[in-house]
Write a protein that holds these residues in place. Structure first.
Motif, PDB file in Angstrom:
ATOM      1  N   ASN A 132    -162.685  14.152  34.127  1.00 22.47           N
ATOM      2  CA  ASN A 132    -162.569  13.574  36.310  1.00 22.47           C
ATOM      3  C   ASN A 132    -163.635  12.325  35.642  1.00 22.47           C
ATOM      4  O   ASN A 132    -164.428  12.394  35.065  1.00 22.47           O
ATOM      5  CB  ASN A 132    -163.327  14.243  36.461  1.00 22.47           C
ATOM      6  N   PRO A 133    -162.613  10.780  35.380  1.00 19.03           N
ATOM      7  CA  PRO A 133    -163.265   9.631  35.268  1.00 19.03           C
ATOM      8  C   PRO A 133    -164.067   9.473  36.544  1.00 19.03           C
ATOM      9  O   PRO A 133    -164.804   8.363  36.027  1.00 19.03           O
ATOM     10  CB  PRO A 133    -161.800   8.946  35.491  1.00 19.03           C
ATOM     11  N   LEU A 134    -164.351   9.885  37.714  1.00 21.78           N
ATOM     12  CA  LEU A 134    -165.209   9.703  37.622  1.00 21.78           C
ATOM     13  C   LEU A 134    -166.682  10.550  38.889  1.00 21.78           C
ATOM     14  O   LEU A 134    -166.987  10.446  39.551  1.00 21.78           O
ATOM     15  CB  LEU A 134    -164.092  10.182  40.157  1.00 21.78           C
ATOM     16  N   GLY A 135    -166.644  11.082  37.826  1.00 19.58           N
ATOM     17  CA  GLY A 135    -167.793  11.990  37.564  1.00 19.58           C
ATOM     18  C   GLY A 135    -167.855  12.570  38.640  1.00 19.58           C
ATOM     19  O   GLY A 135    -167.848  13.026  39.194  1.00 19.58           O
ATOM     20  N   THR A 136    -169.813  13.347  38.415  1.00 19.08           N
ATOM     21  CA  THR A 136    -170.748  14.351  39.983  1.00 19.08           C
ATOM     22  C   THR A 136    -170.184  13.586  41.083  1.00 19.08           C
ATOM     23  O   THR A 136    -169.854  14.420  42.166  1.00 19.08           O
ATOM     24  CB  THR A 136    -171.199  14.074  39.795  1.00 19.08           C
ATOM     25  N   ARG A 137    -170.157  11.655  41.476  1.00 23.18           N
ATOM     26  CA  ARG A 137    -169.879  11.821  43.198  1.00 23.18           C
ATOM     27  C   ARG A 137    -169.346  10.469  43.268  1.00 23.18           C
ATOM     28  O   ARG A 137    -169.157   9.696  41.830  1.00 23.18           O
ATOM     29  CB  ARG A 137    -171.627  11.190  44.009  1.00 23.18           C
ATOM     30  N   THR A 192    -169.570   8.676  36.052  1.00 19.92           N
ATOM     31  CA  THR A 192    -168.881   8.544  34.883  1.00 19.92           C
ATOM     32  C   THR A 192    -169.184   9.694  33.941  1.00 19.92           C
ATOM     33  O   THR A 192    -170.453  10.010  33.761  1.00 19.92           O
ATOM     34  CB  THR A 192    -168.520   7.349  34.048  1.00 19.92           C
ATOM     35  N   GLN A 193    -168.111  10.421  33.204  1.00 23.64           N
ATOM     36  CA  GLN A 193    -169.027  10.971  32.527  1.00 23.64           C
ATOM     37  C   GLN A 193    -168.398  10.319  30.951  1.00 23.64           C
ATOM     38  O   GLN A 193    -169.578  11.746  29.534  1.00 23.64           O
ATOM     39  CB  GLN A 193    -167.333  12.738  32.321  1.00 23.64           C
ATOM     40  N   ASP A 194    -168.259   9.368  30.757  1.00 19.67           N
ATOM     41  CA  ASP A 194    -168.246   9.239  29.297  1.00 19.67           C
ATOM     42  C   ASP A 194    -169.378   7.512  29.287  1.00 19.67           C
ATOM     43  O   ASP A 194    -168.884   6.795  29.774  1.00 19.67           O
ATOM     44  CB  ASP A 194    -166.658   8.010  29.123  1.00 19.67           C
ATOM     45  N   THR A 195    -170.319   8.494  29.400  1.00 19.47           N
ATOM     46  CA  THR A 195    -171.526   7.456  29.076  1.00 19.47           C
ATOM     47  C   THR A 195    -171.170   6.408  28.410  1.00 19.47           C
ATOM     48  O   THR A 195    -172.413   5.252  28.753  1.00 19.47           O
ATOM     49  CB  THR A 195    -173.038   8.122  28.875  1.00 19.47           C
ATOM     50  N   ARG A 196    -170.298   5.399  27.058  1.00 22.04           N
ATOM     51  CA  ARG A 196    -170.335   4.765  25.973  1.00 22.04           C
ATOM     52  C   ARG A 196    -170.239   3.440  26.999  1.00 22.04           C
ATOM     53  O   ARG A 196    -169.679   1.947  26.862  1.00 22.04           O
ATOM     54  CB  ARG A 196    -169.582   4.725  25.524  1.00 22.04           C
ATOM     55  N   LYS A 197    -169.373   4.169  28.680  1.00 27.47           N
ATOM     56  CA  LYS A 197    -168.636   3.163  29.820  1.00 27.47           C
ATOM     57  C   LYS A 197    -169.369   2.450  30.486  1.00 27.47           C
ATOM     58  O   LYS A 197    -169.147   1.120  30.475  1.00 27.47           O
ATOM     59  CB  LYS A 197    -167.643   3.681  30.079  1.00 27.47           C
ATOM     60  N   ILE A 198    -170.957   2.589  30.328  1.00 22.83           N
ATOM     61  CA  ILE A 198    -171.516   1.659  31.294  1.00 22.83           C
ATOM     62  C   ILE A 198    -171.937   0.848  30.187  1.00 22.83           C
ATOM     63  O   ILE A 198    -172.717   0.691  29.274  1.00 22.83           O
ATOM     64  CB  ILE A 198    -173.219   2.767  31.424  1.00 22.83           C
ATOM     65  N   VAL A 215    -156.791  15.141  38.448  1.00 22.63           N
ATOM     66  CA  VAL A 215    -158.020  15.888  38.074  1.00 22.63           C
ATOM     67  C   VAL A 215    -159.020  16.640  39.527  1.00 22.63           C
ATOM     68  O   VAL A 215    -159.339  15.296  39.554  1.00 22.63           O
ATOM     69  CB  VAL A 215    -158.247  14.914  36.690  1.00 22.63           C
ATOM     70  N   PRO A 216    -158.684  18.125  39.252  1.00 26.40           N
ATOM     71  CA  PRO A 216    -160.203  17.779  40.052  1.00 26.40           C
ATOM     72  C   PRO A 216    -161.611  17.952  39.619  1.00 26.40           C
ATOM     73  O   PRO A 216    -161.793  17.280  38.886  1.00 26.40           O
ATOM     74  CB  PRO A 216    -159.555  19.921  40.061  1.00 26.40           C
ATOM     75  N   GLY A 217    -161.738  17.846  40.642  1.00 28.43           N
ATOM     76  CA  GLY A 217    -163.118  17.664  40.680  1.00 28.43           C
ATOM     77  C   GLY A 217    -163.903  18.696  39.967  1.00 28.43           C
ATOM     78  O   GLY A 217    -163.721  19.984  39.717  1.00 28.43           O
ATOM     79  N   GLY A 218    -165.141  18.105  38.958  1.00 24.70           N
ATOM     80  CA  GLY A 218    -165.662  19.371  38.534  1.00 24.70           C
ATOM     81  C   GLY A 218    -165.420  18.750  37.177  1.00 24.70           C
ATOM     82  O   GLY A 218    -166.373  19.618  36.224  1.00 24.70           O
ATOM     83  N   ASP A 219    -164.445  18.952  36.452  1.00 22.42           N
ATOM     84  CA  ASP A 219    -163.373  19.152  35.290  1.00 22.42           C
ATOM     85  C   ASP A 219    -163.901  17.760  34.300  1.00 22.42           C
ATOM     86  O   ASP A 219    -164.265  16.800  35.004  1.00 22.42           O
ATOM     87  CB  ASP A 219    -161.989  18.670  35.505  1.00 22.42           C
ATOM     88  N   PRO A 220    -164.573  18.176  33.138  1.00 22.84           N
ATOM     89  CA  PRO A 220    -165.341  17.261  32.450  1.00 22.84           C
ATOM     90  C   PRO A 220    -164.587  16.469  32.402  1.00 22.84           C
ATOM     91  O   PRO A 220    -164.837  15.025  31.755  1.00 22.84           O
ATOM     92  CB  PRO A 220    -166.004  18.263  30.315  1.00 22.84           C
TER      93      PRO A 220
END
Length: 187
Positions: A130-135, A149-155, A123-128
């Motif tokens: 992408n489980p690694l988020g922005t950094r 993480t793009q999925d804030t429910r995981k925190i 999954v390329p960077g910047g893809d919504p």
């Protein structure tokens, strides 16, 4: 002449309840209880785990799901995290930040591919999605990261396959403050 009082069950229960609870009501009025939301985690002192601050320190507690970051000048900040799903996926001990990436690409590890063959190979960077988020902060252990993480429910949950996850806005803050070489301990 006075009329005799009649006793009935309803009157008895009401009077008894008033008599029993009057002390609590009076105590509550004279001594109000102030309830505060006390967090379930205890903060760690970096000196209990490291000899010196060096280039900075990160301690991530996988039980209480909190990451503490100390900068070179000793300033400390606290962040909620996601942690690995199981103890088998959790690695604990000392490591360090060996690389930093903005908008990192993601590829599942070989063991993830076995458990989840339906996952994409990359999954390329910047893809919504992408489980690694922005950094991402890459650790000296292969496949282990501290990332957004793009999925804030995981925190605040056991939800990762081994990594430590933060909200994107918080990993961006940590990313800007953490140099390569920062000492890390996962406990």
């Amino acid at each position: 002449m006075k009329k005799p009082m009649k006793f009935n069950r309803r009157g008895f229960v009401t009077t008894s309840a008033a008599f029993l609870f009057a002390p609590q009501v009076l105590r509550a009025q004279s001594n109000p209880v102030i309830r505060r939301n006390v967090s379930s985690f205890a903060l760690h002192e970096w000196q209990d785990h490291f000899d010196a601050l060096g280039r900075g320190i990160i301690i991530s507690d996988t039980n209480t799901m909190v990451l503490q970051h100390w900068t070179l000048d000793g300033e400390m900040r606290v962040y909620p995290t996601s942690v690995p799903l199981t103890d088998e996926l959790t690695r604990r001990g000392y490591t360090e930040v060996v690389e930093k990436r903005e908008n990192p690409g993601w590829a599942p590890t070989p063991s993830m591919r076995i458990r989840n063959p339906e996952w994409p190979a990359y999954v390329p960077g910047g893809d919504p999605t992408n489980p690694l988020g922005t950094r991402a902060l890459y650790l000296s252990w292969q496949y282990y990261r501290i990332h957004g993480t793009q999925d804030t429910r995981k925190i605040g949950r056991r939800s990762s396959n081994g990594c430590i996850g933060l909200y994107n806005v918080q990993i961006e803050e940590v990313y800007d403050r953490v140099p390569v070489g920062t000492q890390v301990k996962l406990i």
